[in-house]
Design a protein around this motif. Sequence first.
Motif, short mmCIF file in Angstrom:
data_model
loop_
_atom_site.label_atom_id
_atom_site.label_comp_id
_atom_site.label_asym_id
_atom_site.label_seq_id
_atom_site.Cartn_x
_atom_site.Cartn_y
_atom_site.Cartn_z
N UNK A 212 0.88 -1.28 -0.11
CA UNK A 212 0.02 -0.05 -0.03
C UNK A 212 0.93 1.29 -0.10
N UNK A 213 1.84 0.99 0.76
CA UNK A 213 2.82 2.25 0.69
C UNK A 213 3.43 2.43 -0.60
N UNK A 214 3.86 1.53 -1.31
CA UNK A 214 4.69 1.38 -2.75
C UNK A 214 3.81 2.09 -3.63
N UNK B 16 15.12 3.10 -2.03
CA UNK B 16 14.32 3.57 -3.22
C UNK B 16 14.11 5.09 -3.03
N UNK B 17 14.34 5.56 -4.23
CA UNK B 17 14.49 7.19 -4.17
C UNK B 17 13.06 7.96 -4.02
N UNK B 18 12.07 7.09 -4.32
CA UNK B 18 10.86 7.72 -4.22
C UNK B 18 10.21 7.91 -2.78
N UNK B 19 11.27 7.26 -1.76
CA UNK B 19 10.64 7.35 -0.24
C UNK B 19 11.79 7.75 0.39
N UNK C 116 8.15 6.50 4.55
CA UNK C 116 7.35 7.46 3.94
C UNK C 116 7.56 8.07 2.57
N UNK C 117 6.54 8.42 2.01
CA UNK C 117 6.82 9.05 0.66
C UNK C 117 7.13 10.41 0.86
N UNK C 118 7.68 10.85 -0.31
CA UNK C 118 8.34 12.24 -0.04
C UNK C 118 7.70 13.34 0.03
N UNK C 119 6.13 13.08 -0.13
CA UNK C 119 5.27 14.36 -0.02
C UNK C 119 4.97 14.78 1.44
N UNK C 120 5.46 13.58 2.40
CA UNK C 120 5.28 13.79 3.89
C UNK C 120 6.61 14.73 4.45
#
Length: 528
Positions: free
Chosen positions: A239-241, A265-268, A504-508
């Motif tokens: 769900x996070x990915x 993973x650079x997205x996180x 966490x994803x990088x929007x946080x």
Amino acid sequence: MSSKTLTAALLMAVSAVLPLQNTFANENILTFANYRDIRDLNPHLYGGEIFAQNLIFEGLIHLGENGVLEPWLATSWTTSKEGKVYTFTLRDDVTFSDGTPFDAHVVKANFDSLLDNANRHTWLESIRLMVEVENSGKQSVRVLDSHTVEVEFAQSYYPFLVELGVTRPFRFLSPKCFKEGTTKNGTLCYVGTGSYVLTDNVIDQRAIFERNDHYWGEKPQIEKIVAKVIPDNQSRLLSLRNGEIDMVYGLQLVSAQAYQQFEKDKRFATALSEPVSTRMLILNSKSENLNDTRVRQALSHLTNKAIIADRIMLGLEKPADTLLAKNVPYANIELAPYHYDVALAEKLLDEAGWKKEGQIRQLNGKPFEITLSYDSDKVVERTIAQYLQSEWSKVGLKMNLVGEEEQAHRDRLKQGDFDLSFNISWGTPYDPQSFLGGMRKPVYGDYAAQQGMPEKAAIDNHILAALEAIDEAERQAHYTYVLKTLHEQAIYIPITYEQNRAIFNRRVQHVGFNPSQFEIPFQRMSVR
């Protein structure tokens, strides 16, 4: 390759080619995963999720990022010279989210509810000392005026201010939520003075918290927090990915393996706290095969903490030499570590009469056999248990493993029905005072595990004396005796110092940690 490993590999392969799309990416919403429902959020009891209680309810004192005591619903406080009376000046601009004013009468009503249910708070010496005042015919909690309240104890008690800063039970509920004037038998609602309000809860699916626009203090940036219930670890990570959630937070939800995967993973982004608690084994001194101190010391020397830290915890936790880390207040004392030493361990076992005859050591014809119990929901505990089972068998010690669900495991510890088991210290800011204080009562397994020690009564007396001591040197002396005695008696095998973690994803933005590992500092976060 195991089925779980294959599943994890497939998830990574699939998600690597998926764009990161969050349902709420264009809204000021943070969605995160928890492994269970928020449950009963009565702030005066212990059944609810702490992250949720921390969003809704506030206390007199706030514990800052480094555990510093800061004004919250109290603007200031004083302590009497003898340490028995605390006086608090309250804010005069606070209302509950239902419009009820916060004042000294509300403070007294909430504290009286705790005293009314004192048997549920036996781990808190403060409650016992307040009840003692009540039993003498005096009021322990007194309203001096609408915004000044006084709390009296039968003896001096220094940890009270820290206890006011943790999430429960000294947080404030609107009187409109009380049942028949108390919270002993439940609540009618969950209304606090906090920066968020609970607006929706679908049991075992989700809980939604929205920003309290009438909040008295600085309003948080995130408008809405959605806590999705996802019990399965692999489902949480998927769900996070794929962007269904923004964050997975906490020691119990983020394994070392998952942390390392997402770190690449650079997205996180990932975050790792300073050490917060001690992962350990607790050894029952009344167990037939563990009642000899030399045997318990031998098990300490047989535990290769470096291997566990490096290969099982993947370097995210450091080996622990002592029950409490040296950065814990009053724990920076000189104790000789139990270094990994198989030869010394075998010597101690021989001296205790456990001779190696065949595959299993024996004492007076009886083979050595113990059982290690653990929480079956905690994969790490099972992995460590299996490693120790294999290693200890090499010197002729047979150890069985029993995994059971959380409540059954807790009940076993409390009843003393175990040889050895996994345990943790309570962590900052509860260590050392609350963790050691809880040893005096059958709160968890500590009380039962220590019953076979000749020093048990002295340990309890020194703990109580430390909690009541005004003089710092005197307090340190009492804590030193307790920690030194438990160490020498090898009632605990410290394994690693735990560190809280988040992915966490990088929007946080601005993800960090509170002094308590059980809280999530949403109030300091934002989303892009």
